[in-house]
Design a protein around this motif. Structure first.
Motif, PDB file in Angstrom:
ATOM      1  N   GLU A  18      61.614  37.275  42.933  1.00 18.85           N
ATOM      2  CA  GLU A  18      62.771  36.383  43.066  1.00 18.85           C
ATOM      3  C   GLU A  18      62.836  35.769  44.462  1.00 18.85           C
ATOM      4  OE1 GLU A  18      66.132  38.744  41.837  1.00 18.85           O
ATOM      5  OE2 GLU A  18      65.454  38.763  39.748  1.00 18.85           O
ATOM      6  N   LYS A  19      62.497  36.539  45.484  1.00 16.82           N
ATOM      7  CA  LYS A  19      62.551  36.037  46.854  1.00 16.82           C
ATOM      8  C   LYS A  19      61.522  34.943  47.114  1.00 16.82           C
ATOM      9  CE  LYS A  19      64.294  40.274  48.992  1.00 16.82           C
ATOM     10  NZ  LYS A  19      65.504  39.862  49.658  1.00 16.82           N
ATOM     11  N   ILE A  20      60.374  35.018  46.447  1.00 16.74           N
ATOM     12  CA  ILE A  20      59.310  34.052  46.719  1.00 16.74           C
ATOM     13  C   ILE A  20      59.163  32.983  45.634  1.00 16.74           C
ATOM     14  CG2 ILE A  20      58.042  35.708  48.125  1.00 16.74           C
ATOM     15  CD1 ILE A  20      56.021  35.930  45.774  1.00 16.74           C
ATOM     16  N   GLY A  21      59.980  33.074  44.586  1.00 18.18           N
ATOM     17  CA  GLY A  21      59.922  32.065  43.528  1.00 18.18           C
ATOM     18  C   GLY A  21      58.743  32.240  42.594  1.00 18.18           C
ATOM     19  N   ALA A  22      58.436  33.485  42.270  1.00 15.52           N
ATOM     20  CA  ALA A  22      57.330  33.789  41.356  1.00 15.52           C
ATOM     21  C   ALA A  22      57.850  34.717  40.263  1.00 15.52           C
ATOM     22  CB  ALA A  22      56.186  34.449  42.124  1.00 15.52           C
ATOM     23  N   ILE A  37      52.539  41.715  40.027  1.00 12.80           N
ATOM     24  CA  ILE A  37      51.679  42.770  39.474  1.00 12.80           C
ATOM     25  C   ILE A  37      50.208  42.376  39.618  1.00 12.80           C
ATOM     26  CG2 ILE A  37      50.957  43.905  37.318  1.00 12.80           C
ATOM     27  CD1 ILE A  37      53.971  43.736  36.489  1.00 12.80           C
ATOM     28  N   ALA A  38      49.882  41.134  39.277  1.00 17.67           N
ATOM     29  CA  ALA A  38      48.496  40.659  39.351  1.00 17.67           C
ATOM     30  C   ALA A  38      48.000  40.598  40.799  1.00 17.67           C
ATOM     31  CB  ALA A  38      48.376  39.287  38.685  1.00 17.67           C
ATOM     32  N   ILE A  39      48.862  40.182  41.726  1.00 19.07           N
ATOM     33  CA  ILE A  39      48.472  40.135  43.141  1.00 19.07           C
ATOM     34  C   ILE A  39      48.212  41.550  43.648  1.00 19.07           C
ATOM     35  CG2 ILE A  39      49.275  39.625  45.486  1.00 19.07           C
ATOM     36  CD1 ILE A  39      50.827  37.222  44.251  1.00 19.07           C
ATOM     37  N   GLU A  40      49.142  42.462  43.389  1.00 15.68           N
ATOM     38  CA  GLU A  40      48.981  43.843  43.847  1.00 15.68           C
ATOM     39  C   GLU A  40      47.733  44.493  43.256  1.00 15.68           C
ATOM     40  OE1 GLU A  40      53.626  45.031  44.747  1.00 15.68           O
ATOM     41  OE2 GLU A  40      52.578  46.073  43.138  1.00 15.68           O
ATOM     42  N   GLY A  41      47.414  44.163  42.029  1.00 17.99           N
ATOM     43  CA  GLY A  41      46.231  44.709  41.370  1.00 17.99           C
ATOM     44  C   GLY A  41      44.952  43.983  41.734  1.00 17.99           C
ATOM     45  N   GLU A  42      45.066  43.001  42.634  1.00 21.49           N
ATOM     46  CA  GLU A  42      43.938  42.194  43.101  1.00 21.49           C
ATOM     47  C   GLU A  42      43.197  41.515  41.959  1.00 21.49           C
ATOM     48  OE1 GLU A  42      41.866  44.901  45.729  1.00 21.49           O
ATOM     49  OE2 GLU A  42      43.439  44.692  47.252  1.00 21.49           O
ATOM     50  N   LYS A  43      43.968  41.137  40.931  1.00 19.73           N
ATOM     51  CA  LYS A  43      43.419  40.385  39.806  1.00 19.73           C
ATOM     52  C   LYS A  43      43.716  38.895  39.964  1.00 19.73           C
ATOM     53  CE  LYS A  43      43.763  44.230  36.587  1.00 19.73           C
ATOM     54  NZ  LYS A  43      42.506  44.758  37.019  1.00 19.73           N
ATOM     55  N   TYR A  44      44.567  38.561  40.929  1.00 17.46           N
ATOM     56  CA  TYR A  44      44.972  37.187  41.165  1.00 17.46           C
ATOM     57  C   TYR A  44      45.133  36.983  42.666  1.00 17.46           C
ATOM     58  CZ  TYR A  44      48.088  33.122  41.377  1.00 17.46           C
ATOM     59  OH  TYR A  44      48.657  31.915  41.681  1.00 17.46           O
ATOM     60  N   THR A  45      44.560  35.907  43.174  1.00 15.08           N
ATOM     61  CA  THR A  45      44.725  35.539  44.572  1.00 15.08           C
ATOM     62  C   THR A  45      45.755  34.417  44.628  1.00 15.08           C
ATOM     63  OG1 THR A  45      42.423  36.094  45.027  1.00 15.08           O
ATOM     64  CG2 THR A  45      43.549  34.713  46.638  1.00 15.08           C
ATOM     65  N   PRO A  46      46.850  34.633  45.343  1.00 12.07           N
ATOM     66  CA  PRO A  46      47.909  33.616  45.367  1.00 12.07           C
ATOM     67  C   PRO A  46      47.486  32.360  46.131  1.00 12.07           C
ATOM     68  CG  PRO A  46      48.381  35.312  46.973  1.00 12.07           C
ATOM     69  CD  PRO A  46      47.174  35.768  46.206  1.00 12.07           C
ATOM     70  N   SER A  47      48.197  31.279  45.853  1.00 16.69           N
ATOM     71  CA  SER A  47      47.985  30.050  46.617  1.00 16.69           C
ATOM     72  C   SER A  47      48.345  30.324  48.070  1.00 16.69           C
ATOM     73  CB  SER A  47      48.862  28.928  46.067  1.00 16.69           C
ATOM     74  OG  SER A  47      50.236  29.227  46.327  1.00 16.69           O
ATOM     75  N   LEU A  48      47.914  29.463  48.940  1.00 21.72           N
ATOM     76  CA  LEU A  48      48.233  29.620  50.359  1.00 21.72           C
ATOM     77  C   LEU A  48      49.740  29.574  50.576  1.00 21.72           C
ATOM     78  CD1 LEU A  48      46.969  30.027  53.089  1.00 21.72           C
ATOM     79  CD2 LEU A  48      46.706  27.557  53.285  1.00 21.72           C
TER      80      LEU A  48
END
Length: 80
Positions: free
Chosen positions: A27-31, A37-48
């Protein structure tokens, strides 16, 4: 070409910041929570942009959240 691996400390930072939930961070970052979950699991690299939002939320430099490492060179189809 060498494959770049992106590691992160999002989960660790959440717990160091009052045990923030994945939903709270989302909610804080608009996602979405699924994105966290995907970022923490290193399955997804977020945009800059999203990566900077995460770092700003925790008030730390981007390098404190995300690190990179090189992996073995990828196989090349050019065998000349």
């Amino acid at each position: 070409m060498t494959k770049l691996i992106i590691r992160n400390k999002v989960r660790k930072l959440r717990f160091e910041n009052g045990e923030m939930t994945q939903q709270d961070l989302a909610e804080k970052i608009g996602a979405t929570r699924q994105t966290i979950i995907a970022i923490e699991g290193e399955k997804y690299t977020p945009s800059l942009e999203l990566a900077f939002r995460i770092a700003d939320t925790f008030k730390v430099p981007l390098e404190s959240v995300f690190q990179h490492e090189n992996k073995q060179p990828c196989a090349s189809s050019d065998k000349s």
